[in-house]
Design a protein around this motif. Structure first.
Motif, PDB file in Angstrom:
ATOM      1  N   MET A 101       0.860  -1.199  -0.022  1.00  0.00           N
ATOM      2  CA  MET A 101      -0.026  -0.117   0.046  1.00  0.00           C
ATOM      3  C   MET A 101       0.773   1.265  -0.090  1.00  0.00           C
ATOM      4  SD  MET A 101      -2.841   1.353   2.742  1.00  0.00           S
ATOM      5  CE  MET A 101      -1.450   1.482   4.265  1.00  0.00           C
ATOM      6  N   THR A 102       0.643   1.993  -0.868  1.00  0.00           N
ATOM      7  CA  THR A 102       1.380   3.436  -0.930  1.00  0.00           C
ATOM      8  C   THR A 102       0.574   4.332  -0.290  1.00  0.00           C
ATOM      9  OG1 THR A 102       2.359   2.808  -3.119  1.00  0.00           O
ATOM     10  CG2 THR A 102       2.602   5.096  -2.273  1.00  0.00           C
ATOM     11  N   VAL A 103       1.035   5.119   0.840  1.00  0.00           N
ATOM     12  CA  VAL A 103       0.578   6.110   1.462  1.00  0.00           C
ATOM     13  C   VAL A 103       1.301   7.448   1.192  1.00  0.00           C
ATOM     14  CG1 VAL A 103      -0.112   7.228   3.681  1.00  0.00           C
ATOM     15  CG2 VAL A 103      -0.461   4.758   3.247  1.00  0.00           C
ATOM     16  N   THR A 104       0.815   8.469   0.616  1.00  0.00           N
ATOM     17  CA  THR A 104       1.630   9.654   0.429  1.00  0.00           C
ATOM     18  C   THR A 104       1.343  10.957   1.252  1.00  0.00           C
ATOM     19  OG1 THR A 104      -0.188  10.404  -1.105  1.00  0.00           O
ATOM     20  CG2 THR A 104       1.561   9.090  -2.117  1.00  0.00           C
ATOM     21  N   LEU A 105       0.087  10.774   2.008  1.00  0.00           N
ATOM     22  CA  LEU A 105      -0.400  11.963   2.896  1.00  0.00           C
ATOM     23  C   LEU A 105       0.608  12.123   4.114  1.00  0.00           C
ATOM     24  CD1 LEU A 105      -4.104  11.474   3.081  1.00  0.00           C
ATOM     25  CD2 LEU A 105      -2.943  12.967   1.502  1.00  0.00           C
ATOM     26  N   GLN A 106       1.151  11.011   4.611  1.00  0.00           N
ATOM     27  CA  GLN A 106       1.950  11.267   5.808  1.00  0.00           C
ATOM     28  C   GLN A 106       3.440  11.615   5.574  1.00  0.00           C
ATOM     29  OE1 GLN A 106      -1.458  10.390   8.155  1.00  0.00           O
ATOM     30  NE2 GLN A 106       0.720  10.952   9.075  1.00  0.00           N
ATOM     31  N   GLN A 107       3.241  12.777   5.247  1.00  0.00           N
ATOM     32  CA  GLN A 107       4.873  13.589   5.119  1.00  0.00           C
ATOM     33  C   GLN A 107       4.903  14.804   5.613  1.00  0.00           C
ATOM     34  OE1 GLN A 107       5.194  13.921   0.795  1.00  0.00           O
ATOM     35  NE2 GLN A 107       5.174  11.575   0.361  1.00  0.00           N
ATOM     36  N   PRO A 108       5.858  14.814   6.601  1.00  0.00           N
ATOM     37  CA  PRO A 108       6.106  16.100   7.259  1.00  0.00           C
ATOM     38  C   PRO A 108       6.163  17.238   6.408  1.00  0.00           C
ATOM     39  CG  PRO A 108       7.464  14.455   8.360  1.00  0.00           C
ATOM     40  CD  PRO A 108       6.799  13.858   7.106  1.00  0.00           C
ATOM     41  N   ILE A 109       5.722  18.565   6.938  1.00  0.00           N
ATOM     42  CA  ILE A 109       5.759  19.693   6.110  1.00  0.00           C
ATOM     43  C   ILE A 109       6.609  20.701   6.932  1.00  0.00           C
ATOM     44  CG2 ILE A 109       3.319  19.303   5.025  1.00  0.00           C
ATOM     45  CD1 ILE A 109       2.658  21.591   7.385  1.00  0.00           C
ATOM     46  N   GLY A 110       7.408  20.316   7.702  1.00  0.00           N
ATOM     47  CA  GLY A 110       8.218  21.411   8.353  1.00  0.00           C
ATOM     48  C   GLY A 110       7.605  22.515   8.757  1.00  0.00           C
ATOM     49  N   LEU A 132       5.299   8.099   7.952  1.00  0.00           N
ATOM     50  CA  LEU A 132       4.748   6.694   7.998  1.00  0.00           C
ATOM     51  C   LEU A 132       5.946   5.758   8.283  1.00  0.00           C
ATOM     52  CD1 LEU A 132       2.587   4.614   6.997  1.00  0.00           C
ATOM     53  CD2 LEU A 132       3.790   4.246   4.647  1.00  0.00           C
ATOM     54  N   VAL A 133       5.469   4.932   9.437  1.00  0.00           N
ATOM     55  CA  VAL A 133       6.666   3.942   9.968  1.00  0.00           C
ATOM     56  C   VAL A 133       6.837   2.851   8.844  1.00  0.00           C
ATOM     57  CG1 VAL A 133       7.015   1.983  11.385  1.00  0.00           C
ATOM     58  CG2 VAL A 133       5.688   4.116  12.290  1.00  0.00           C
ATOM     59  N   GLU A 134       8.219   2.922   8.220  1.00  0.00           N
ATOM     60  CA  GLU A 134       8.358   2.048   7.014  1.00  0.00           C
ATOM     61  C   GLU A 134       8.825   0.605   7.734  1.00  0.00           C
ATOM     62  OE1 GLU A 134      11.918   3.961   5.301  1.00  0.00           O
ATOM     63  OE2 GLU A 134      10.773   5.690   4.806  1.00  0.00           O
ATOM     64  N   ASN A 135       9.293   0.289   8.716  1.00  0.00           N
ATOM     65  CA  ASN A 135       9.634  -1.038   9.132  1.00  0.00           C
ATOM     66  C   ASN A 135       8.553  -1.684  10.059  1.00  0.00           C
ATOM     67  OD1 ASN A 135      10.775  -3.575   9.185  1.00  0.00           O
ATOM     68  ND2 ASN A 135      12.635  -2.935   9.936  1.00  0.00           N
ATOM     69  N   ALA A 136       7.254  -1.557   9.812  1.00  0.00           N
ATOM     70  CA  ALA A 136       6.182  -1.581  10.787  1.00  0.00           C
ATOM     71  C   ALA A 136       6.387  -3.200  11.429  1.00  0.00           C
ATOM     72  CB  ALA A 136       4.876  -1.656  10.074  1.00  0.00           C
ATOM     73  N   GLU A 137       6.872  -4.231  10.605  1.00  0.00           N
ATOM     74  CA  GLU A 137       6.906  -5.480  11.199  1.00  0.00           C
ATOM     75  C   GLU A 137       7.600  -5.630  12.280  1.00  0.00           C
ATOM     76  OE1 GLU A 137       7.409  -8.325   8.451  1.00  0.00           O
ATOM     77  OE2 GLU A 137       5.558  -7.858   7.334  1.00  0.00           O
ATOM     78  N   LEU A 166       7.936   7.391  17.152  1.00  0.00           N
ATOM     79  CA  LEU A 166       7.456   8.467  16.239  1.00  0.00           C
ATOM     80  C   LEU A 166       6.924   7.859  15.021  1.00  0.00           C
ATOM     81  CD1 LEU A 166      10.058  11.525  16.341  1.00  0.00           C
ATOM     82  CD2 LEU A 166       7.740  11.159  17.776  1.00  0.00           C
ATOM     83  N   GLY A 167       5.922   8.466  14.574  1.00  0.00           N
ATOM     84  CA  GLY A 167       5.342   8.115  12.984  1.00  0.00           C
ATOM     85  C   GLY A 167       4.116   7.186  13.441  1.00  0.00           C
ATOM     86  N   VAL A 168       3.496   6.843  12.223  1.00  0.00           N
ATOM     87  CA  VAL A 168       2.049   6.318  12.239  1.00  0.00           C
ATOM     88  C   VAL A 168       2.357   4.922  11.438  1.00  0.00           C
ATOM     89  CG1 VAL A 168       1.466   7.384   9.902  1.00  0.00           C
ATOM     90  CG2 VAL A 168      -0.329   6.432  11.492  1.00  0.00           C
ATOM     91  N   MET A 169       1.499   3.699  12.089  1.00  0.00           N
ATOM     92  CA  MET A 169       1.676   2.460  11.484  1.00  0.00           C
ATOM     93  C   MET A 169       0.838   2.496  10.281  1.00  0.00           C
ATOM     94  SD  MET A 169       3.784   0.854  13.267  1.00  0.00           S
ATOM     95  CE  MET A 169       3.269  -1.128  13.768  1.00  0.00           C
ATOM     96  N   PRO A 170       1.292   1.540   9.191  1.00  0.00           N
ATOM     97  CA  PRO A 170       0.379   1.503   8.001  1.00  0.00           C
ATOM     98  C   PRO A 170      -0.932   1.107   8.165  1.00  0.00           C
ATOM     99  CG  PRO A 170       2.482   0.610   7.588  1.00  0.00           C
ATOM    100  CD  PRO A 170       2.455   0.860   8.976  1.00  0.00           C
ATOM    101  N   HIS A 171      -1.280   0.203   9.430  1.00  0.00           N
ATOM    102  CA  HIS A 171      -2.626  -0.332   9.575  1.00  0.00           C
ATOM    103  C   HIS A 171      -3.578   0.606  10.036  1.00  0.00           C
ATOM    104  CE1 HIS A 171      -1.095  -0.954  13.957  1.00  0.00           C
ATOM    105  NE2 HIS A 171      -2.137  -0.341  14.077  1.00  0.00           N
TER     106      HIS A 171
END
Length: 342
Positions: A1-10, A288-293, A309-314
């Motif tokens: 799954m590709t998630v593009t919204l979860q990107q910090p904006i500074g 987005l948390v990249e290494n969720a597993e 920090l970060g949000v899990m893909p689920h």
């Protein structure tokens, strides 16, 4: 799954930013806000900040006497009776607000419980799922006409790093067929907060309603931790050996007024114009948390979630968000009047 919204904006803010700093030079006169959980912890500091900037704030409370004592001296507020585990009281609260004919510009869902023993509401629903998610789902649905009327409303759901503890278990959300685990129950409800913001934003954006979810940080002494032992809190790193809160914003260990900052930022910041459905922390959009597993397997990360920090893909899966929406409508027997439908 590709998630593009979860990107910090500074954003220029950070972990140590306070709610008052977010609102510096901001005039919220004419803004109507409702803040659940607004008489303790980060909810109280959220109310204090919004009211001091000129917003009129309604605080729904299960214990109105306690709320009155906590909010004494704060101007521009009103306390109303409501219990998130009592569907009838939610409907009555919302009906009173709608009867006023006023628009609702901000709905901040800050109330919640954590790590409670197994309890159920009158419908048989597990207490974390009922209080933290379903009650707020019903409240937002009932208040939808007023949110739509604002022509630019925001709904902010206070989630937590605890969403890492569990996805929404759609086959048994109320622990009817699986063994009860209080942190899994809490984690499931916090994942639901994030998925709800994603689903609500998708449905509300064309009507001017945007939704966000936030991780405020770990704040000791708010009452949220009442079901955790001294040893558990110490192991999590939020209190020291004397029981005093550990304050270190760089590890997300914050004061309540720092914890309220991300909720307030999501509620009012022009930096989020045109954005929505995102999970935020430290007054910015979370990555987005990249290494969720690996995170799921790592027990140290689970115990020391205040540092994570970060949000899990689920928690940002659009299909899960839609599935939760349908489940929530089914369990509450409540539907949103999206698009002005009656």
């Amino acid at each position: 799954m590709t998630v593009t919204l979860q990107q910090p904006i500074g954003s220029g803010f950070g972990a140590s930013t306070t709610a008052n700093e977010i609102l510096r030079s901001t005039n919220l006169s004419g803004v109507n806000a409702i803040v659940t959980g607004g008489y303790s912890g980060i909810g109280l500091e959220t109310v204090r900040a919004l009211a001091s900037a000129g917003a009129k704030v309604i605080v729904p409370a299960r214990d109105t006497a306690r709320a009155g004592a906590a909010l004494a001296g704060i101007v521009n507020i009103r306390i109303e009776s409501m219990d998130l585990m009592n569907p009838a009281s939610i409907d009555e609260f919302a009906a009173r607000f709608l009867a006023s004919g006023q628009p609702l510009h901000l709905l901040i869902n800050s109330a919640g419980i954590m790590a409670a023993p197994l309890m159920r509401d009158t419908r048989g629903y597990e207490s974390h799922f009922s209080t933290n998610h379903l009650g707020h789902f019903q409240l937002a649905a009932r208040l939808w006409p007023a949110l739509r009327q604002a022509n630019g409303a925001r709904v902010v759901s206070v989630s937590s790093w605890g969403h890492r503890q569990s996805p929404v278990v759609f086959g048994d959300p109320n622990f009817e067929h699986r063994s009860y685990d209080r942190m899994s129950a809490y984690g499931q409800s916090k994942t639901a907060n994030i998925l709800f913001a994603l689903a609500l934003d998708k449905r509300g954006r064309d009507e001017g309603v945007r939704a966000f979810s936030v991780h405020p940080g770990s704040i000791a002494g708010t009452g949220l931790e009442e079901h955790l032992s001294f040893e558990e809190l110490q192991a999590a790193g939020v209190i020291d050996g004397e029981g005093k809160p550990v304050l270190d914003p760089s590890r997300n260990l914050k004061t309540a007024v720092q914890g309220a900052a991300t909720s307030v930022w999501c509620a009012v910041s022009p930096q989020l114009e045109g954005k929505g459905g995102v999970y935020c922390e430290n007054c910015d959009i979370a990555p987005l948390v990249e290494n969720a597993e690996a995170v799921t397997r790592n027990e140290a990360a689970r115990r020391l979630g205040s540092m994570a920090l970060g949000v899990m893909p689920h928690a940002v899966d659009p299909e899960a968000a839609d599935r939760l929406w349908s489940l929530s409508e089914q369990l509450t027997n409540v539907e949103f009047t999206i698009g002005g439908e009656e």
